[in-house]
Design an enzyme around this catalytic site. Sequence first.
Site, PDB file in Angstrom:
ATOM      1  N   ASP A  31     -83.744 -52.567  61.713  1.00  0.00           N
ATOM      2  CA  ASP A  31     -84.293 -51.418  62.433  1.00  0.00           C
ATOM      3  C   ASP A  31     -83.411 -50.192  62.212  1.00  0.00           C
ATOM      4  O   ASP A  31     -83.904 -49.081  61.986  1.00  0.00           O
ATOM      5  CB  ASP A  31     -84.395 -51.759  63.920  1.00  0.00           C
TER       6      ASP A  31
ATOM      7  N   GLU B 243     -88.564 -55.847  59.342  1.00  0.00           N
ATOM      8  CA  GLU B 243     -87.246 -55.269  59.592  1.00  0.00           C
ATOM      9  C   GLU B 243     -86.138 -56.239  59.191  1.00  0.00           C
ATOM     10  O   GLU B 243     -85.104 -55.830  58.656  1.00  0.00           O
ATOM     11  CB  GLU B 243     -87.108 -54.883  61.059  1.00  0.00           C
TER      12      GLU B 243
END
Length: 233
Positions: free
Chosen positions: A55, A127
């Site tokens: 992220d 991610e």
Amino acid sequence: MKLNKKILENIDKFEDIIDYKFENKEYILEALTHSSYSNENKNYDFNERLEFLGDSVLSVVVSDYLFKKEKDLPEGELTKLRANIVCEESLSEVANEINLGEHILLGKGEEATGGRQRISILADAFEAVIAAIYLDGGIDSARTFILKYMENIICDSRKGKIFRDYKTHLQEVLQGRGESNIWYKLVDEKGPDHNKRFVMQVGSNEDVLGTGEGKSKKEAEQLAARVALKRII
């Protein structure tokens, strides 16, 4: 860890799709392992820590790209543009394009309830894959991967072609129909404190119009509004 033939074949197929070969297969194995699989197979680490790292890497790469390409946009507009690109829905769309769902290791229960198509699982795994590439090949490899597979979403967002403020859109539609009693309600919270997921409902008067799940209440509200719009338009 010695990987069995089936898992190695799964990794090889996914590497072919994304055109990246891992020096350390442990990184991509962890990225593809959902917590439900880890719970059933105790020797496997699941991908939540990699998701956390991915992220941040994704945010840095997209922020850097927008900062250099959108020289006339102020901070607030850059923030909105980035949020449009790195949201759960965008990530799950890209995950579907690279068939990520087919390669995630899921527990039997999660598999049976449609986990391979679940937006949250796909976005989180994407991610995690970013983090795995970053750890294996560095920031340049991660940047190449992100900009290659998110190119269309980034371009469409920069051109204003992607509309993500579903709450405002839903409110406008409902008010146009004379409905003003629009509400959002938290109906569930999932996961540990460090990785909470929220489930929100949106409705009008006594009718539930949609349900959404996200990493924050605001994100879940947006996804609930999107479901409602698909239902009523």
